[in-house]
Design a protein around this motif. Structure first.
Motif, PDB file in Angstrom:
ATOM      1  N   GLU A 355       0.831  -1.210   0.000  1.00  0.00           N
ATOM      2  CA  GLU A 355       0.000   0.000   0.000  1.00  0.00           C
ATOM      3  C   GLU A 355       0.863   1.256   0.000  1.00  0.00           C
ATOM      4  O   GLU A 355       0.576   2.213  -0.724  1.00  0.00           O
ATOM      5  N   TYR A 356       1.895   1.248   0.816  1.00  0.00           N
ATOM      6  CA  TYR A 356       2.808   2.396   0.813  1.00  0.00           C
ATOM      7  C   TYR A 356       3.457   2.565  -0.558  1.00  0.00           C
ATOM      8  O   TYR A 356       3.534   3.680  -1.097  1.00  0.00           O
ATOM      9  N   ASN A 357       3.954   1.468  -1.117  1.00  0.00           N
ATOM     10  CA  ASN A 357       4.622   1.550  -2.413  1.00  0.00           C
ATOM     11  C   ASN A 357       3.697   2.057  -3.503  1.00  0.00           C
ATOM     12  O   ASN A 357       4.128   2.766  -4.426  1.00  0.00           O
ATOM     13  N   LYS A 358       2.426   1.715  -3.431  1.00  0.00           N
ATOM     14  CA  LYS A 358       1.454   2.190  -4.405  1.00  0.00           C
ATOM     15  C   LYS A 358       1.325   3.709  -4.342  1.00  0.00           C
ATOM     16  O   LYS A 358       1.284   4.387  -5.380  1.00  0.00           O
ATOM     17  N   ILE A 359       1.288   4.248  -3.139  1.00  0.00           N
ATOM     18  CA  ILE A 359       1.197   5.705  -2.981  1.00  0.00           C
ATOM     19  C   ILE A 359       2.447   6.386  -3.509  1.00  0.00           C
ATOM     20  O   ILE A 359       2.387   7.453  -4.138  1.00  0.00           O
ATOM     21  N   PHE A 360       3.608   5.759  -3.286  1.00  0.00           N
ATOM     22  CA  PHE A 360       4.866   6.365  -3.726  1.00  0.00           C
ATOM     23  C   PHE A 360       5.058   6.298  -5.243  1.00  0.00           C
ATOM     24  O   PHE A 360       6.027   6.865  -5.761  1.00  0.00           O
ATOM     25  N   GLU A 361       4.156   5.678  -5.952  1.00  0.00           N
ATOM     26  CA  GLU A 361       4.245   5.698  -7.414  1.00  0.00           C
ATOM     27  C   GLU A 361       4.036   7.102  -7.963  1.00  0.00           C
ATOM     28  O   GLU A 361       4.576   7.452  -9.012  1.00  0.00           O
ATOM     29  N   ASP A 362       3.223   7.921  -7.261  1.00  0.00           N
ATOM     30  CA  ASP A 362       3.000   9.290  -7.736  1.00  0.00           C
ATOM     31  C   ASP A 362       3.078  10.331  -6.621  1.00  0.00           C
ATOM     32  O   ASP A 362       2.522  11.421  -6.731  1.00  0.00           O
ATOM     33  N   ALA A 363       3.766   9.993  -5.535  1.00  0.00           N
ATOM     34  CA  ALA A 363       3.993  10.948  -4.452  1.00  0.00           C
ATOM     35  C   ALA A 363       5.412  10.768  -3.923  1.00  0.00           C
ATOM     36  O   ALA A 363       5.914   9.642  -3.860  1.00  0.00           O
ATOM     37  N   ASP A 364       6.043  11.871  -3.549  1.00  0.00           N
ATOM     38  CA  ASP A 364       7.399  11.804  -3.003  1.00  0.00           C
ATOM     39  C   ASP A 364       7.390  11.454  -1.519  1.00  0.00           C
ATOM     40  O   ASP A 364       8.270  10.738  -1.032  1.00  0.00           O
ATOM     41  N   LEU A 365       6.395  11.983  -0.799  1.00  0.00           N
ATOM     42  CA  LEU A 365       6.306  11.807   0.640  1.00  0.00           C
ATOM     43  C   LEU A 365       4.863  11.611   1.065  1.00  0.00           C
ATOM     44  O   LEU A 365       3.936  11.946   0.321  1.00  0.00           O
ATOM     45  N   ILE A 366       4.687  11.092   2.254  1.00  0.00           N
ATOM     46  CA  ILE A 366       3.368  10.991   2.882  1.00  0.00           C
ATOM     47  C   ILE A 366       3.415  11.802   4.167  1.00  0.00           C
ATOM     48  O   ILE A 366       4.357  11.693   4.948  1.00  0.00           O
ATOM     49  N   LEU A 367       2.402  12.628   4.389  1.00  0.00           N
ATOM     50  CA  LEU A 367       2.269  13.380   5.636  1.00  0.00           C
ATOM     51  C   LEU A 367       1.223  12.707   6.503  1.00  0.00           C
ATOM     52  O   LEU A 367       0.138  12.357   6.039  1.00  0.00           O
ATOM     53  N   SER A 368       1.548  12.520   7.781  1.00  0.00           N
ATOM     54  CA  SER A 368       0.670  11.786   8.685  1.00  0.00           C
ATOM     55  C   SER A 368       0.809  12.325  10.100  1.00  0.00           C
ATOM     56  O   SER A 368       1.855  12.876  10.465  1.00  0.00           O
ATOM     57  N   PRO A 369      -0.227  12.184  10.927  1.00  0.00           N
ATOM     58  CA  PRO A 369      -0.032  12.422  12.362  1.00  0.00           C
ATOM     59  C   PRO A 369       0.988  11.430  12.913  1.00  0.00           C
ATOM     60  O   PRO A 369       1.289  10.406  12.299  1.00  0.00           O
TER      61      PRO A 369
END
Length: 447
Positions: A355-369
């Motif tokens: 799931e993380y890798n899928k997001i990183f296909e079109d995002a450089d970073l993830i912002l989270s609490p």
């Protein structure tokens, strides 16, 4: 308090005076962040969490069972920082064997949060974070198994960074969960975190999980003006309290104003992270802690037989939270439950990583609490399950082996710090630190 960058320019005489001042201030502070004041070598003093080996030091992992143990060798991370003009100075309080989220399970008693001494500093690296935030340490090393660097950094208003799994050697780190543990920096700002990360990272033949390739140093090439695509997970934020949600929304707006692109993405509910983590981590902990039997390390209980020796030493030496996790770990590894729990959790771990890798296909970073609330009051988390839930935002990063960094973005109405974390793809610490430097500049947090 001078920064790590500034301290590295000081003379040996100035650093000797600084170390004396830090020790005096720490003893007067009442935070219970230090549990010893050993020093090793010369250089800029770096506080060391009590589960990282420093040769000839007492190292106890905050546990009665290791009282009297003297480290016969040095952790690779400590050797590396010494090679960069730094030194090990003082042992930081921690949750026993890094099992906890408040630093209340330490045999030395709880550490207090410098922003409110009735509050916990987080855990398990609570002593490291409280010391840096309280101005009694320039910087510190912690360890992060499920958020144990990032969460206390968020609670104490400082910067805490968890490297990619394999980026920093685990040789000399007392094992809690071997497939999750990582040593990392807790500092006053992002640049100092990059300096300390550069110092300790690198391949190590003594650690079979160490990544065998080099990455360029980051601190000298930080770019706070970088423009990145940052993903936010709206469903994650809904589980946090109102103060965290407001700080998150304000930060997103500031990042957009700084020129970053914000994209909305979805991930599975965090309850899968919690369940998966506590199955795998406790299973590994039960195996790793089997070595503490009264024969080879630390305390030995009064006994007449070998069976009594094992039973009495472990019963008297381990605290309640450690016993609880050993029991749970042995349960999920037992015949009849191994496939139902442990094997299934390993499969879910792969899904979380995907799931993380899928997001990183079109995002450089993830912002989270980092946590669903600010630091709770000492003694408030009576139910272990409530304590486990406080790690809901940090566990997935360890399960996926990714790098993450927590930095302060504001305070609630009571003046307690609020931290958020950025997450990057594996071994992309460069983007992580650049994004953190940009976020630090955009938020402009002040103590």
């Amino acid at each position: 308090m001078i920064t790590l960058k500034e301290a590295l320019t000081k003379s040996a005489e100035e650093l000797a005076i600084l170390r004396q001042e830090l020790e005096a201030k720490a003893k007067e502070s009442g935070l219970n962040a230090y549990v010893g004041f050993e020093s090793s070598g010369e250089g800029v003093p770096i506080l060391i969490k009590d589960n990282i080996q420093v040769k000839d030091w007492s190292v106890t992992s905050g546990s009665k069972i290791l009282q009297g143990y003297i480290a016969p060798y040095e952790a690779t991370a400590v050797k590396n920082l010494k090679a960069k003009g730094m030194m090990a100075f003082g042992r930081a309080n921690m949750d026993e064997f890094a099992m906890g989220s408040t630093t209340e399970s330490s045999c030395y008693g709880p550490t207090k949060n410098p922003y409110g001494e009735e509050r916990v500093p987080g855990g398990s690296s609570g002593g490291s974070a409280a010391a840096v935030a309280g101005g009694i340490a320039i910087a510190a090393l912690g360890s992060d198994t499920g958020g144990s660097i990032r969460q206390p950094a968020a609670y104490c208003g400082c910067v805490g960074m968890k490297p990619t799994y394999g980026r920093v050697s685990r040789f000399g780190l007392a094992s809690y969960a071997s497939s999750l543990d990582q040593i990392g920096p807790i500092t006053q700002n992002v640049e100092d975190a990059a300096i300390l990360y550069d110092a300790i990272k690198g391949h190590d033949d003594k650690d079979s999980t160490s990544a065998d390739f080099e990455i360029e140093d980051i601190a000298n090439n930080l770019n706070p003006d970088v423009k990145l695509t940052i993903a936010v997970i709206d469903s994650y934020v809904e589980a946090a309290d109102a103060d965290i949600q407001k700080a998150f929304a304000d930060t997103v707006a500031k990042l957009e104003a700084a020129g970053h692109t914000i994209v909305r993405r979805e991930m599975s509910n965090t309850k899968y992270d919690i369940a998966t983590y506590y199955i795998l981590a406790t299973a590994e902990a039960a195996t790793n802690l089997a070595r503490y039997d009264g024969v080879r390390y630390g305390t030995r209980a009064e006994s007449k037989t070998t069976e009594e020796l094992f039973y009495n030493t472990r019963s008297e030496g381990f605290g309640e939270e450690v016993k609880r996790r050993i029991l749970l770990g042995n349960f999920v590894l037992s015949s009849g439950y191994y496939d139902a729990y442990y094997v299934k959790a390993q499969k879910v771990r792969h899904l979380i990583r995907d799931e993380y890798n899928k997001i990183f296909e079109d995002a450089d970073l993830i912002l989270s609490p980092v946590a669903p609330s600010v630091a709770p009051k000492i003694g408030a988390l009576h139910d272990p399950l409530e304590m486990y839930k406080s790690d809901m935002y940090t566990l997935g990063v360890n399960l996926a082996g990714l790098p993450g960094i927590s930095l302060p973005v504001g305070k609630n109405s009571e003046g307690m710090p609020i931290g958020l974390q950025l997450i990057a793809k594996a071994f992309d610490e460069k983007t992580l630190f650049n994004g953190a430097a940009s976020m630090e500049k955009a938020v402009n947090y002040t103590k």
